[in-house]
Scaffold this motif. Structure first.
Motif, mmCIF file in Angstrom:
data_model
loop_
_atom_site.group_PDB
_atom_site.id
_atom_site.type_symbol
_atom_site.label_atom_id
_atom_site.label_comp_id
_atom_site.label_asym_id
_atom_site.label_seq_id
_atom_site.Cartn_x
_atom_site.Cartn_y
_atom_site.Cartn_z
ATOM 1 N N CYS A 129 10.291 25.182 46.337
ATOM 2 C CA CYS A 129 9.368 24.091 46.042
ATOM 3 C C CYS A 129 9.873 23.271 44.860
ATOM 4 O O CYS A 129 10.216 23.825 43.811
ATOM 5 N N THR A 130 9.926 21.961 45.026
ATOM 6 C CA THR A 130 10.321 21.075 43.938
ATOM 7 C C THR A 130 9.218 21.051 42.881
ATOM 8 O O THR A 130 8.119 21.561 43.095
ATOM 9 N N ARG A 131 9.529 20.487 41.722
ATOM 10 C CA ARG A 131 8.575 20.321 40.617
ATOM 11 C C ARG A 131 7.938 21.649 40.200
ATOM 12 O O ARG A 131 6.779 21.689 39.807
ATOM 13 N N ASN A 132 8.686 22.751 40.313
ATOM 14 C CA ASN A 132 8.205 24.089 39.934
ATOM 15 C C ASN A 132 6.979 24.527 40.716
ATOM 16 O O ASN A 132 6.167 25.320 40.248
ATOM 17 N N GLY A 133 6.840 24.010 41.932
ATOM 18 C CA GLY A 133 5.676 24.334 42.759
ATOM 19 C C GLY A 133 5.699 25.739 43.320
ATOM 20 O O GLY A 133 6.734 26.417 43.338
ATOM 21 N N LEU A 134 4.530 26.170 43.793
ATOM 22 C CA LEU A 134 4.353 27.461 44.453
ATOM 23 C C LEU A 134 3.957 27.224 45.907
ATOM 24 O O LEU A 134 3.263 26.252 46.221
ATOM 25 N N VAL A 135 4.378 28.121 46.805
ATOM 26 C CA VAL A 135 4.091 27.955 48.233
ATOM 27 C C VAL A 135 2.622 28.279 48.508
ATOM 28 O O VAL A 135 2.151 29.380 48.228
ATOM 29 N N ALA A 136 1.921 27.283 49.073
ATOM 30 C CA ALA A 136 0.508 27.433 49.401
ATOM 31 C C ALA A 136 0.240 27.146 50.876
ATOM 32 O O ALA A 136 -0.905 27.028 51.293
ATOM 33 N N GLY A 137 1.309 27.052 51.671
ATOM 34 C CA GLY A 137 1.142 26.816 53.096
ATOM 35 C C GLY A 137 2.480 26.683 53.791
ATOM 36 O O GLY A 137 3.533 26.581 53.145
#
Length: 191
Positions: A96-104
């Motif tokens: 995930c870009t921008r330090n994101g977390l997988v939510a789907g």
């Protein structure tokens, strides 16, 4: 043979038969060869992924996912988006870009290559940064087996995955990218 042994043997056979068909009651998000779009409720992220392979049904997998609320210290997600997409039949690595977390997750099946395209739904939590990242071992361990990931410890989150595709076996193996997130704001992106 005594009637007690016959009853015991039949009971054991029934149990084994039930276990070999338990994949039918898993709450799958898709049918074989069907597209799907799964998103966790707002403020939750993926914590478990399970799949079941069938050679008879287009060399495809059934999928199910579980979500869990993030810790209070992480706060609410300030932005969510669909990240990069892979091409069916190709290897793919996505974090995930921008330090994101997988939510789907969303996926579309392609009959021509007997494979799927994949895309992660990512959420950004303030300015938290990942650390202590690791990749899981291959899931499933061998192609065409049942696959299961349960995030091993509270405080770790799925940030992405690396996947390989076998053109011969028409199946994928996954290595999920798991990270902790800082308890403080940071200024870095995509660590």
């Amino acid at each position: 043979m005594s009637p007690t042994l016959v009853v015991l043997a039949l009971s054991l056979l029934a149990t084994v038969a039930a276990q070999s068909h338990d994949h039918h009651d898993m709450g799958w998000v898709n049918g074989y060869r069907q597209s799907f779009n799964f998103q966790c409720p707002h403020g939750e992220v993926l914590v478990a992924i399970r799949s079941y392979f069938s050679d008879k049904d287009g060399s495809d997998r059934l999928w199910t996912f579980e979500c869990q609320p993030t810790p209070e210290g992480l706060g609410e997600p300030s932005d969510c988006w669909w990240d990069d997409i892979n091409r069916a039949g190709m290897e793919w690595t996505s974090t995930c870009t921008r330090n994101g977390l997988v939510a789907g997750v969303q996926s579309k099946y392609f009959e021509s290559v007997l494979d799927r395209e994949w895309q992660f739904y990512c959420c950004y939590f303030k300015r938290r940064c990942p650390y202590s990242c690791m990749k899981t071992t291959d899931i499933p361990e061998y192609y065409r087996e049942e696959g299961e990931l349960v995030v091993p410890s509270y405080g770790y989150f799925i940030r992405g995955a690396q996947t390989t595709f076998s053109g011969v076996l028409r199946d994928r193996q996954w290595k999920y990218i798991l990270c902790r997130m800082t308890d403080f704001d940071c200024e870095f992106e995509n660590l």
